[in-house]
Design a protein around this motif. Structure first.
Motif: not given
Length: 404
Positions: A72-75, A77-87, A113-117, A150-158
């Motif tokens: 995810f781009p710098n800046g 802010v994602l809590r652990d519970d949000t990251l769990r839902d995203i994963v 960022h998160v890593h998934i094994v 509502n994340l910053t889109r990868a193809d729209e990052q300046p």
């Protein structure tokens, strides 16, 4: 969000990579799925054997390890519970929702960022198809998650402009935002140095722990003339995720670099004779390979001697730091080619250690030798120096129980 999928055949290596980060205080296990204990009660063997047990269901599969990073781009802010839902949504999107997996939140880079094994071998021994997984299912899942959360889109990052006032020094992964650091260094190197080939560019970039990479010659990226930039660790191994050339400010793609090669060939000409003069001065007396390199370093000219296993030099590059020019030996003349230097330079002396003789140890990347074919393995799947006896013993017991 940017998703990077790596596949391999070392569950132990992928797990060790993340567990070592935990030990260093640079990562936290924030989620497990498909395990029979709570995350805090899992031992290393619990984590490994759950995945290894499934991988063993298909002995013919050459690939049984899937290691994913969601970045995810710098800046952001994602809590652990949000990251769990995203994963959870992501694993559902790529068809891995029923597979056991481990999720680690990493704090070793300038961006969240998160890593998934996990493994691609299912309970019945069938393999989950990995072909075009990143291009198809992963891309669809990524785009859906960006909208839902509502994340910053990868193809729209300046694209970030290089900071012309930034201190340009060797990168240390995790100390600053990766893309910003790479952008600054590339901006400086492409402005200041006169190189005429892809290897010459890398000779300069590796001073700053960065490598431009076209991929293997049989890869789709190579065929499409793609290019990415990696950060290197202290051992020269690629670390983190690569950055596409097209996503960097001013797009330092292969096509743009090749345009610079021709121009630089003319711009470096006035500095050729001075470099030859310095080389002649150093070669005027007998030199070992290491002595030759040390003498040049003292004059501000790092050199790279590429050697095969027999110690024969098959490539040489000189970097004139004062004039910011890069030359292959053969471009300076026959006397400075790899073959001539290999015949002229004396072998390095052996050092005696613990009753045995061995070669003088390397002291870094520049002014030193490298071994032929020494391609850096992907750090996510580098097999750690971990005792595998426990895993092997487990597999033997399993086979014995099945009378195999």
């Amino acid at each position: 969000m940017v998703a990077k999928i790596k596949t391999g055949k070392s569950l132990n290596g992928a797990l060790n990579y993340n567990e070592n980060k935990v030990k260093q205080g640079k990562a936290t296990l924030i989620e497990t799925s498909g395990y029979f204990k709570d995350a805090g009660d899992l031992s290393f063997n619990d984590k490994l054997f759950r995945l290894a047990d499934l991988a063993a269901m298909n002995q013919r599969a050459k690939t049984n390890t899937v290691h994913i990073s969601l970045n995810f781009p710098n800046g952001e802010v994602l809590r652990d519970d949000t990251l769990r839902d995203i994963v959870k949504d992501y694993m559902l999107g790529i068809g891995f929702q029923t597979q056991p997996y481990l999720v680690y939140r990493h704090e070793d880079a300038g961006h969240p960022h998160v890593h998934i094994v996990t493994t691609n071998i299912k309970r019945d021994g069938e393999r989950i198809n990995l072909h075009y997984l990143g291009q198809n299912e992963s891309e669809k899942a990524r785009k859906g998650i960006e909208i839902k959360f509502n994340l910053t889109r990868a193809d729209e990052q300046p694209k970030q402009k290089p900071d012309l006032k930034a201190d340009v020094s060797a990168v240390e992964y995790g100390k600053a935002e990766t893309k910003r650091t790479v952008t600054n260094i590339l901006g400086y190197v492409l402005r200041a140095y006169k190189f005429t080939s892809f290897p010459e560019l890398n000779a300069v970039l590796e001073q700053y722990n960065i490598r431009a990479d076209r991929g293997s010659k049989d890869s789709r990226m190579y065929a499409r003339e793609g290019l990415v930039y990696w950060i290197l660790d202290k051992q020269g191994d690629k670390i983190g995720i690569p950055i596409k050339a097209s996503s960097i400010y001013d797009k330092p793609t292969l096509k743009k670099l090749e345009e610079k090669f021709g121009l630089n060939a003319q711009l470096r000409k006035p500095f050729k004779e001075n470099l030859i003069k310095i080389l002649d001065e150093v070669l005027a007396k007998p030199q070992t390979k290491r002595g030759f390199q040390s003498a040049l370093r003292a004059k501000g000219i790092p050199s790279i001697l590429r050697q095969n296993d027999a110690g024969r030099i098959y490539g040489v590059t000189f970097i004139d730091q004062k004039n910011k020019t890069v030359f292959n030996g053969s471009d300076l003349g026959k006397a400075y080619s790899a073959n001539q230097l290999s015949a002229q330079l004396l072998p390095d002396p052996l050092t005696k250690t613990a009753g045995q003789y061995q070669k003088t140890p390397d002291q870094g990347t520049f002014g030193l030798t490298s071994t032929a074919g020494d391609e850096m393995l992907d750090v996510l799947f580098a097999v750690e120096r971990e005792d595998l006896a426990a895993l092997n013993k487990f597999k033997k017991r399993k086979r014995k129980g099945l009378n195999l």
